[in-house]
Motif scaffolding. Structure first.
Motif, PDB file in Angstrom:
ATOM      1  N   LEU A 375       0.835  -1.205   0.000  1.00  0.00           N
ATOM      2  CA  LEU A 375       0.000   0.000   0.000  1.00  0.00           C
ATOM      3  C   LEU A 375       0.871   1.257   0.000  1.00  0.00           C
ATOM      4  O   LEU A 375       0.549   2.254  -0.649  1.00  0.00           O
ATOM      5  CB  LEU A 375      -0.944  -0.002   1.201  1.00  0.00           C
ATOM      6  CG  LEU A 375      -2.154  -0.935   1.095  1.00  0.00           C
ATOM      7  CD1 LEU A 375      -2.857  -1.057   2.451  1.00  0.00           C
ATOM      8  CD2 LEU A 375      -3.142  -0.436   0.045  1.00  0.00           C
ATOM      9  N   HIS A 376       1.988   1.196   0.719  1.00  0.00           N
ATOM     10  CA  HIS A 376       2.912   2.340   0.747  1.00  0.00           C
ATOM     11  C   HIS A 376       3.552   2.543  -0.631  1.00  0.00           C
ATOM     12  O   HIS A 376       3.728   3.691  -1.078  1.00  0.00           O
ATOM     13  CB  HIS A 376       4.002   2.113   1.798  1.00  0.00           C
ATOM     14  CG  HIS A 376       4.936   3.286   1.946  1.00  0.00           C
ATOM     15  ND1 HIS A 376       6.171   3.340   1.327  1.00  0.00           N
ATOM     16  CD2 HIS A 376       4.798   4.457   2.614  1.00  0.00           C
ATOM     17  CE1 HIS A 376       6.757   4.489   1.622  1.00  0.00           C
ATOM     18  NE2 HIS A 376       5.949   5.188   2.398  1.00  0.00           N
ATOM     19  N   ALA A 379       1.009   4.349  -2.656  1.00  0.00           N
ATOM     20  CA  ALA A 379       0.814   5.739  -2.231  1.00  0.00           C
ATOM     21  C   ALA A 379       1.955   6.646  -2.683  1.00  0.00           C
ATOM     22  O   ALA A 379       1.751   7.837  -2.908  1.00  0.00           O
ATOM     23  CB  ALA A 379       0.672   5.792  -0.704  1.00  0.00           C
ATOM     24  N   THR A 380       3.142   6.065  -2.843  1.00  0.00           N
ATOM     25  CA  THR A 380       4.314   6.869  -3.222  1.00  0.00           C
ATOM     26  C   THR A 380       4.651   6.714  -4.709  1.00  0.00           C
ATOM     27  O   THR A 380       5.709   7.149  -5.156  1.00  0.00           O
ATOM     28  CB  THR A 380       5.529   6.470  -2.379  1.00  0.00           C
ATOM     29  OG1 THR A 380       5.722   5.046  -2.450  1.00  0.00           O
ATOM     30  CG2 THR A 380       5.334   6.862  -0.926  1.00  0.00           C
ATOM     31  N   HIS A 381       3.737   6.070  -5.477  1.00  0.00           N
ATOM     32  CA  HIS A 381       3.884   5.911  -6.933  1.00  0.00           C
ATOM     33  C   HIS A 381       5.166   5.179  -7.311  1.00  0.00           C
ATOM     34  O   HIS A 381       5.786   5.469  -8.339  1.00  0.00           O
ATOM     35  CB  HIS A 381       3.840   7.275  -7.637  1.00  0.00           C
ATOM     36  CG  HIS A 381       2.643   8.081  -7.290  1.00  0.00           C
ATOM     37  ND1 HIS A 381       1.371   7.736  -7.698  1.00  0.00           N
ATOM     38  CD2 HIS A 381       2.499   9.218  -6.538  1.00  0.00           C
ATOM     39  CE1 HIS A 381       0.513   8.620  -7.229  1.00  0.00           C
ATOM     40  NE2 HIS A 381       1.153   9.523  -6.528  1.00  0.00           N
ATOM     41  N   LEU A 398      -5.103  -1.349  -5.553  1.00  0.00           N
ATOM     42  CA  LEU A 398      -5.509  -0.687  -4.319  1.00  0.00           C
ATOM     43  C   LEU A 398      -6.736  -1.368  -3.720  1.00  0.00           C
ATOM     44  O   LEU A 398      -6.793  -1.634  -2.518  1.00  0.00           O
ATOM     45  CB  LEU A 398      -5.801   0.792  -4.582  1.00  0.00           C
ATOM     46  CG  LEU A 398      -6.379   1.588  -3.412  1.00  0.00           C
ATOM     47  CD1 LEU A 398      -5.420   1.604  -2.236  1.00  0.00           C
ATOM     48  CD2 LEU A 398      -6.710   3.010  -3.844  1.00  0.00           C
ATOM     49  N   THR A 402      -6.786  -3.376  -0.278  1.00  0.00           N
ATOM     50  CA  THR A 402      -7.711  -2.894   0.754  1.00  0.00           C
ATOM     51  C   THR A 402      -8.602  -4.034   1.240  1.00  0.00           C
ATOM     52  O   THR A 402      -8.836  -4.189   2.450  1.00  0.00           O
ATOM     53  CB  THR A 402      -8.578  -1.753   0.196  1.00  0.00           C
ATOM     54  OG1 THR A 402      -7.729  -0.707  -0.272  1.00  0.00           O
ATOM     55  CG2 THR A 402      -9.498  -1.202   1.274  1.00  0.00           C
TER      56      THR A 402
END
Length: 428
Positions: A375-376, A379-381, A398, A402
């Protein structure tokens, strides 16, 4: 006048420019603005300028402000905002393209050809210098999926309409896509998707081949080098490989089979690491977008998605014997036809209860810390290195992660993800 390049046997690599096929629709959205215009080298350069404007093509030398805009989304995707014409002109001036494609001028016109060649080969759009830019019905479907709105401060708002149609478009193209086609100078003669499906079925039907999980990642280079459409021959070579080495053949063994046995020395030099990794990844990405392929054993094996057995049967029955084409536009017309019967083949519906159970199986592979880490990365592409997750587009990855996260923390909760999935529960 340049001498025409002679056809030769090559390992399969669809493209080095648009590795993720899901990004083709974004490029077609931009090219759609130029539909029916007569293609010139200037028009080709203008299309690439428009791609830069939207952030879909990103040259290396840019100012800090542009870097700041582009770093907020992944390469190959829309940026968060449009660049103005002055900025685009400066980027083009500071990033001359040392690139040449047959029929196009050096530089940005040739870059245009590289970016859109696969879309042409797949039957989505036809172009040639001096001819109109021509979209097929399949190409129109892909372009129309993309809905872009521009805000007051040039913010780009992206929405995808009926995204499930993308899979049916690629399924039809891949069912027909011939290696020996007029757009490429290749002697290998097969339809890769059909060769893959036939080989997997033969492997799975043979109990001596092992675990009924399809073809392993390490065996895929044999398919990439395979010269013809003889799936029985490929299956027998894989069976012998497993008899000799199990699933632990070295990279050197695989490369030796590809070069000295399959190609018999007739090959273009390449980086062996690319064949074992990059070529395999690119192939799996293209095959997975058909919806017919599942990943098993944490990504170590490529198998048939048995939810789609009806479509597999239809394709093997109707596309295994194929006509060859010498003329480019005739092949384009063949590739661009819509097969309504193929679209009407329905997949097995995965119930919410079954989908929930499959999530529990994935949790045996992805523990909580792995889910958090992935997930990180999203989030940081950044780019996932996971042999399964790297093949999922960011939005659906995602949702998958999730769903796993909720199921991990609340095992008793019934989680019903909002995506269609294969027979392993992996989003398609």
């Amino acid at each position: 006048m340049s001498k025409e390049r002679k056809a030769e046997y090559k390992p399969l690599l669809y493209t080095t420019t648009v590795r993720n096929p899901e990004r083709i629709k974004y490029n077609l959205f931009v090219l759609k603005k130029f539909e029916n215009q007569i293609l010139t080298n200037d028009i080709a350069s203008a299309v690439v300028s428009e791609l830069i404007k939207y952030g879909l093509y990103r040259p290396m030398k840019v100012c800090a402000d542009v870097k700041s805009i582009w770093k907020q989304t992944s390469s190959g995707e829309f940026a968060i905002s449009l660049l103005d014409g002055k900025t685009v002109s400066k980027i083009i001036e500071e990033n001359p393209q040392k690139h040449k494609e047959a029929g196009f001028d050096w530089g940005y016109p040739s870059r245009f050809a590289t970016i859109f060649d696969l879309a042409k080969e797949f039957g989505f759009v036809y172009f040639k210098i001096g001819k109109k830019i021509e979209f097929s019905e399949l190409g129109n479907i892909l372009a129309d999926i993309v809905d872009v709105q521009i805000g007051g401060n040039n913010e780009i708002s992206l929405n995808l309409k009926n995204p499930e149609r993308e899979q049916s478009v690629f399924l039809q193209s891949l069912a027909r896509s011939q290696r020996a086609n007029p757009f490429v100078k290749v002697l290998n003669d097969n339809i890769p998707l059909i060769l893959l499906l036939q080989t997997i079925r033969l492997i799975n039907a043979d109990s001596s081949c092992g675990n009924n999980c399809g073809i392993s990642r390490k065996e895929i280079p044999l398919l990439l080098f395979w010269k013809d459409n003889n799936a029985a021959g490929l299956y027998l070579r894989i069976r012998q490989l497993r008899k000799d080495f199990g699933y632990s053949a070295s990279d050197e063994t695989i490369i030796d089979i590809c070069i000295n046995e399959i190609m018999q020395g007739q090959y273009k030099k390449f980086d062996p690491r690319s064949i074992m990794n990059d070529y395999v990844d690119e192939f799996i990405r293209k095959m997975r977008i058909s919806g017919l392929i599942s990943l098993r054993g944490a990504g170590r094996f490529v198998d048939i998605n048995h939810n789609e057995d009806n479509k597999v049967d239809y394709i093997l029955n109707n596309y295994s014997d194929y006509e060859h084409f010498e003329e480019e536009h005739e092949y384009f017309e063949y590739m661009s036809k819509i097969d309504e019967k193929l679209i009407s083949q329905k997949a097995e519906i995965v119930s919410g209860e079954k989908s929930n159970g499959l999530l529990s199986e994935w949790l045996k592979i992805y523990a909580w810390n792995s889910i958090k880490s992935e997930l990180h990365i999203l989030a940081t592409h950044k780019t996932s290195k996971d042999n399964v997750l790297k093949f999922l587009a960011a939005p659906v990855r995602l949702e998958f992660l999730t769903a796993l996260a909720i199921k991990s923390k609340f095992p008793a909760v019934i989680v019903k993800p909002n995506y269609s999935c294969d027979d392993t529960g992996l989003p398609t």
